[in-house]
Motif scaffolding. Structure first.
Motif, PDB file in Angstrom:
ATOM      1  N   UNK A 106       0.828  -1.212   0.000  1.00  0.00           N
ATOM      2  CA  UNK A 106       0.000   0.000   0.000  1.00  0.00           C
ATOM      3  C   UNK A 106       0.863   1.263   0.000  1.00  0.00           C
ATOM      4  N   UNK A 107       2.027   1.181  -0.651  1.00  0.00           N
ATOM      5  CA  UNK A 107       2.894   2.340  -0.766  1.00  0.00           C
ATOM      6  C   UNK A 107       3.881   2.525   0.368  1.00  0.00           C
ATOM      7  N   UNK A 108       3.804   1.691   1.418  1.00  0.00           N
ATOM      8  CA  UNK A 108       4.717   1.780   2.556  1.00  0.00           C
ATOM      9  C   UNK A 108       5.815   0.727   2.418  1.00  0.00           C
ATOM     10  N   UNK A 109       7.077   1.121   2.610  1.00  0.00           N
ATOM     11  CA  UNK A 109       8.158   0.138   2.601  1.00  0.00           C
ATOM     12  C   UNK A 109       8.181  -0.588   3.942  1.00  0.00           C
ATOM     13  N   UNK A 110       8.474  -1.889   3.906  1.00  0.00           N
ATOM     14  CA  UNK A 110       8.457  -2.703   5.116  1.00  0.00           C
ATOM     15  C   UNK A 110       9.802  -2.711   5.859  1.00  0.00           C
ATOM     16  N   UNK A 111      10.788  -2.012   5.312  1.00  0.00           N
ATOM     17  CA  UNK A 111      12.095  -1.915   5.984  1.00  0.00           C
ATOM     18  C   UNK A 111      12.622  -0.498   5.836  1.00  0.00           C
ATOM     19  N   UNK A 112      13.583  -0.165   6.665  1.00  0.00           N
ATOM     20  CA  UNK A 112      14.296   1.092   6.487  1.00  0.00           C
ATOM     21  C   UNK A 112      15.211   0.950   5.264  1.00  0.00           C
ATOM     22  N   UNK A 113      15.184   1.955   4.396  1.00  0.00           N
ATOM     23  CA  UNK A 113      16.008   1.873   3.191  1.00  0.00           C
ATOM     24  C   UNK A 113      16.824   3.144   2.947  1.00  0.00           C
ATOM     25  N   UNK A 114      16.652   4.154   3.787  1.00  0.00           N
ATOM     26  CA  UNK A 114      17.422   5.390   3.635  1.00  0.00           C
ATOM     27  C   UNK A 114      18.721   5.257   4.421  1.00  0.00           C
ATOM     28  N   UNK A 115      19.826   5.250   3.726  1.00  0.00           N
ATOM     29  CA  UNK A 115      21.153   5.110   4.338  1.00  0.00           C
ATOM     30  C   UNK A 115      21.318   3.787   5.084  1.00  0.00           C
ATOM     31  N   UNK A 116      20.507   2.809   4.748  1.00  0.00           N
ATOM     32  CA  UNK A 116      20.607   1.496   5.394  1.00  0.00           C
ATOM     33  C   UNK A 116      19.994   0.461   4.460  1.00  0.00           C
ATOM     34  N   UNK A 117      20.481  -0.756   4.569  1.00  0.00           N
ATOM     35  CA  UNK A 117      19.983  -1.872   3.768  1.00  0.00           C
ATOM     36  C   UNK A 117      18.991  -2.668   4.632  1.00  0.00           C
ATOM     37  N   UNK A 118      17.957  -3.282   4.037  1.00  0.00           N
ATOM     38  CA  UNK A 118      16.994  -4.038   4.835  1.00  0.00           C
ATOM     39  C   UNK A 118      17.620  -5.112   5.733  1.00  0.00           C
ATOM     40  N   UNK A 119      18.723  -5.729   5.284  1.00  0.00           N
ATOM     41  CA  UNK A 119      19.374  -6.728   6.135  1.00  0.00           C
ATOM     42  C   UNK A 119      20.053  -6.083   7.339  1.00  0.00           C
ATOM     43  N   UNK A 120      20.669  -4.920   7.131  1.00  0.00           N
ATOM     44  CA  UNK A 120      21.268  -4.196   8.254  1.00  0.00           C
ATOM     45  C   UNK A 120      20.178  -3.728   9.208  1.00  0.00           C
ATOM     46  N   UNK A 121      19.054  -3.308   8.655  1.00  0.00           N
ATOM     47  CA  UNK A 121      17.896  -2.941   9.469  1.00  0.00           C
ATOM     48  C   UNK A 121      17.477  -4.127  10.344  1.00  0.00           C
ATOM     49  N   UNK A 122      17.423  -5.308   9.738  1.00  0.00           N
ATOM     50  CA  UNK A 122      17.056  -6.512  10.478  1.00  0.00           C
ATOM     51  C   UNK A 122      18.081  -6.821  11.565  1.00  0.00           C
ATOM     52  N   UNK A 123      19.368  -6.693  11.241  1.00  0.00           N
ATOM     53  CA  UNK A 123      20.416  -6.973  12.234  1.00  0.00           C
ATOM     54  C   UNK A 123      20.318  -6.038  13.433  1.00  0.00           C
TER      55      UNK A 123
END
Length: 283
Positions: A106-123
């Motif tokens: 619905x237009x919302x990203x499920x992870x942080x993606x600004x200056x970070x990668x989704x895997x780093x967000x998960x870590x």
């Protein structure tokens, strides 16, 4: 054993285009959004991957200009990885990043993606719960990155997904394969608000509560649901609740209410973890 499907995004398409324009007849490219690389043949007619899959330059160009979609190659044709879920009336799609892809709902990203990668967000989320041991509950599967990370050290991971559309996207994401292959991961389809009450008391050692934004899933931020999370968490266990940027106006407002309701639910210590965009609660 059949070859896994080729999945490409604009980064790979632009690499192919640049190599061809520079006169190369071969180049190395990732067929799975950065997980591995293969050598492909370049000619005026297009790109040939190992196994004979052929892409025309018009197809490569279509991928190259789309920065918010990933594409799967099927029988020499390309298809955007997206799905309209009639269950939620929302569009889900796989969105590329410079690392692991994220999911748009619905237009919302499920992870942080600004200056970070989704895997780093998960870590960063998982680091708040270290050591990740015993039985882990993940209340919102998504692409499965949390469940996959938790399964590296946990005894078992139970992960809940409400939206069949999200499952459809995860099955096509090369970075999500372990979600379906790892025997330590148990998937449950359903609304976490209804599923969690079916679990026994003290069932889990760690909980990762990473719900969609408040506007999409307000009940998962409610006092009633927090009391259920408290009940199923064993004494001495910890819960990480992803909120979003705690320094933003909206994130700060949601965090303030969540902080208060977690304390009222019985958690003896609740602290902000701004580096992980969330709140850590101890039972």
């Amino acid at each position: 054993m059949s070859q896994p499907p080729i999945v490409l995004a604009f980064m790979q398409a632009r690499e192919l285009r640049t190599a061809y324009k520079s006169g190369q007849e071969q180049t190395s490219i990732s067929p799975d959004l950065g997980l591995s690389r293969v050598t492909v043949e370049l000619s005026d007619s297009g790109v040939v991957f190992p196994g004979g899959v052929h892409l025309r330059w018009t197809q490569v160009e279509k991928i190259a200009v789309s920065e918010v979609n990933c594409f799967v190659v099927e029988e020499n044709e390309i298809r955007s990885i997206q799905y309209f879920s009639e269950d939620t009336n929302r569009m889900c799609s796989l969105m590329p990043t410079r690392g692991a892809p994220t999911m748009l709902i619905a237009g919302f990203t499920m992870h942080r993606i600004v200056d970070i990668d989704p895997m780093e967000d998960t870590r960063k989320k998982m680091a708040t719960l270290t050591p990740v041991v015993g039985r882990v509950l993940d209340t919102a599967t998504g692409l499965g990155y949390t469940a996959i990370a938790a399964a590296k050290s946990a005894e078992q991971v139970t992960t809940i997904e409400f939206d069949p559309g999200a499952q459809h996207i995860a099955r096509q994401n090369p970075w999500s394969h372990e979600l379906f292959d790892n025997p330590k991961i148990r998937q449950v389809m359903g609304d976490a608000y209804e599923v969690v009450p079916t679990f026994g008391d003290n069932s889990f050692d760690r909980i990762v509560h990473d719900p969609p934004v408040f506007s999409l899933a307000g009940q998962l931020y409610s006092a009633v649901f927090y009391r259920e999370l408290y009940r199923v968490l064993r004494k001495g266990g910890r819960l990480f609740h992803y909120i979003g940027n705690l320094e933003s106006k909206s994130g700060g407002t949601v965090a303030k209410g969540a902080f208060k309701r977690l304390q009222e639910a019985g958690f003896k210590r609740v602290i902000k973890r701004p580096e992980a965009f969330g709140i850590l609660a101890y039972k």
